[in-house]
Design a protein around this motif. Structure first.
Motif: not given
Ligand SMILES: O=C(O)C(=O)C[C@]1(C(=O)O)C=C[C@@H](O)C=C1
Length: 375
Positions: A187-188, A205-210, A236-239
Motif C-alpha cells: 500500500f501507498d 490488474q496484475s493480481g497484486c494484494r494492493v 482487492h478486499a482482502e488486501a
C-alpha cells in the motif's frame, strides 16, 4: 516583595535557582504521574478495558481547574497543562499497547522512502507492532532499520511493502511493482490518490494484494487517539482488510473511502486549508514593514492564525504544490472559495451588513451542528 524594590543581582540569581528547583519538582511529579499512568495502562491491557476514559478526563480537568482557581491562578492554564498531560498519557499507553500486540510476529516489512518524514513514521510503527523493518531510500541519513539498496530484487522477502515517497514517484513505483508482482501486501500512504490511480490500477490488474492508505496526521504525532486513518479499496478486499488489521490496535479511527471520495474530501481538508494559510502568510510577508508591527499589536485571533500559517509555510513546498496541483477537485474548491470571498468583500464595499452577518451566522450554525456528537 515590595513592588518598588528592585533586586540585587544575587537576589535575582537566588530566585532563579529557586525556580530551577520548582521546575525540577514539576518534572519529577510528571515522571511519577507517567509511571502511574503506565500501571493503569497495563491493567487496561490485561482486562481489555478501553484506553480512553472520557468521563475521567473531564473529571481530571475540572478538578484541576477548580484547584487552580482556588489558588488564584488561571483555570485555563491548568486546563492546558492537564490536557497536554492526558494527551501524553494516551500516547504512552497506546505505544505500550502496540508494542505488546506483536502483530507482525517478526515478519518482514519494506518501506520504500523509509527515510522521508512519513516513511520514517511508518517504519517506526511497523517496528513497534512487531515487524522486522528494512528501508529503501537513497537519502544519506542514519536509520535504526536495515537498508536495502536494490529493493526490486529483494521484494519477495517481504510480507508488507509500503510506498512512502511523494505522489508522482509513488505512481511510478506502483507501476514497477505491478511488473514485479510481489507476494506481500502493498500500500501507498500518499495524501492524494488520483496521481497514482494508474499505478494502483496496474497493481490490481496484475493480481497484486494492493490497497491505499492515508494516515491523517504528521510524523511527530504522540498516540493516535482522535486521529484518522483513511483506507481506499482499489479492488482487492482482502488486501484492504489486511491493511486495516495492521492499524486495528491503534486508537485512530479507521475510515473507508472510495478513491474519488478521498480526493474530493482532501480538496477541502488539505487543499483549502493549505491554500488559505499560504495566502495569509504570503500576504503578511509581502506587506514588508508591517510584519514586526503586526506581531507587537496582534490580537488572539491573529496569533492563532499566524501560528497555523507559520507551520504550514514551513512544510515541504513541492509536496504542498502537488497536493493542490494533483487534485482534479482543486479548481472547484478554489472557485467556490473565491465566490465566498468576493461576496464578503462586496458586502463591505456596498455596506451590506446583513449579508456579512448572515454569512457569519450561517457558518456558525453549520459548524456548531457538525460538532454535536452523532452529527
Ligand atoms: O484514569 C485513567 O484511566 C488513565 O489512564 C489516566 C488518564 C490521565 O492521564 O489522567 C489518561 C487517559 C484516560 O483517558 C483518562 C485519564
Amino acid at each position: 516583595m515590595e513592588r518598588d524594590k528592585t533586586l540585587t543581582p544575587d537576589e535575582l540569581a537566588r530566585l532563579r535557582d529557586r525556580l530551577d528547583q520548582i521546575d525540577d519538582g514539576i518534572i519529577d511529579l510528571i515522571a511519577e504521574r507517567e509511571a502511574v499512568v503506565t500501571t493503569i495502562g497495563n491493567h487496561k491491557l490485561k482486562t481489555g478495558l478501553p484506553l480512553r476514559h472520557y468521563e475521567r478526563e473531564r473529571e481530571v480537568i475540572e478538578r484541576g481547574m477548580e484547584r487552580a482557581e482556588s489558588r488564584g491562578i488561571s483555570g485555563e492554564m491548568a486546563r492546558e497543562i492537564l490536557e497536554t498531560l492526558i494527551h501524553h498519557s494516551l500516547g504512552n499507553q497506546e505505544t505500550n499497547k502496540l508494542s505488546q500486540t506483536d502483530h507482525g510476529q517478526g515478519r518482514r516489512a519494506l518501506v520504500i522512502g523509509g527515510l522521508g518524514r512519513m516513511g520514517e513514521w511508518m517504519s517506526r510503527y511497523l517496528d513497534m507492532v512487531g515487524y522486522r523493518v528494512d528501508v529503501a531510500d537513497p537519502a544519506e541519513c542514519e536509520t535504526p532499520f536495515g537498508r536495502i539498496d536494490d529493493w526490486e530484487s529483494a521484494l519477495d522477502d517481504y510480507d508488507v511493502v509500503v510506498v512512502a515517497v511523494t505522489l508522482r514517484p509513488s505512481n511510478d513505483i506502483l507501476h514497477r511493482l505491478a511488473e514485479l508482482r510481489p507476494r506481500g501486501l502493498v500500500f501507498d500512504i500518499g495524501s492524494l490518490k488520483s496521481p497514482m490511480r494508474s499505478g494502483l490500477e496496474a497493481m490490481r490488474q496484475s493480481g497484486c494484494r494492493v490497497c491505499s492508505v492515508h494516515p491523517m496526521f504528521g510524523p511527530n504525532e504522540i498516540g493516535l487517539s482522535g486521529r484518522h486513518i483513511l483506507f481506499v479499496d482499489v479492488g482487492h478486499a482482502e488486501a484492504l482488510a489486511e491493511a486495516r488489521a495492521l492499524f486495528a490496535h491503534t486508537a485512530a479511527e479507521c475510515v473507508d473511502l472510495s478513491l474519488e471520495e478521498h480526493d474530493e474530501v482532501m480538496a477541502w481538508v488539505l487543499g483549502l486549508s493549505h491554500l488559505v494559510n499560504v495566502a495569509f502568510a504570503s500576504a503578511l510577508a509581502q506587506s514588508g514593514e508591517a510584519v514586526p508591527l503586526l506581531r507587537q499589536i496582534s490580537s488572539s485571533t491573529f496569533n492563532a492564525q499566524l501560528q497555523v500559517a507559520a507551520q504550514v509555510v514551513s512544510e515541504n513546498p513541492h509536496l504542498y504544490y502537488e497536493i493542490q496541483q494533483g487534485n482534479v477537485k482543486t479548481p472547484d474548491v478554489v472557485a467556490h472559495f473565491r465566490d465566498v470571498l468576493d461576496g464578503l468583500y462586496r458586502s463591505i464595499i456596498e455596506q451590506d451588513e446583513g449579508f456579512w452577518s448572515r454569512s457569519m451566522e450561517q457558518a456558525h450554525r453549520r459548524l456548531r451542528a457538525d460538532r454535536q456528537p452523532g452529527a
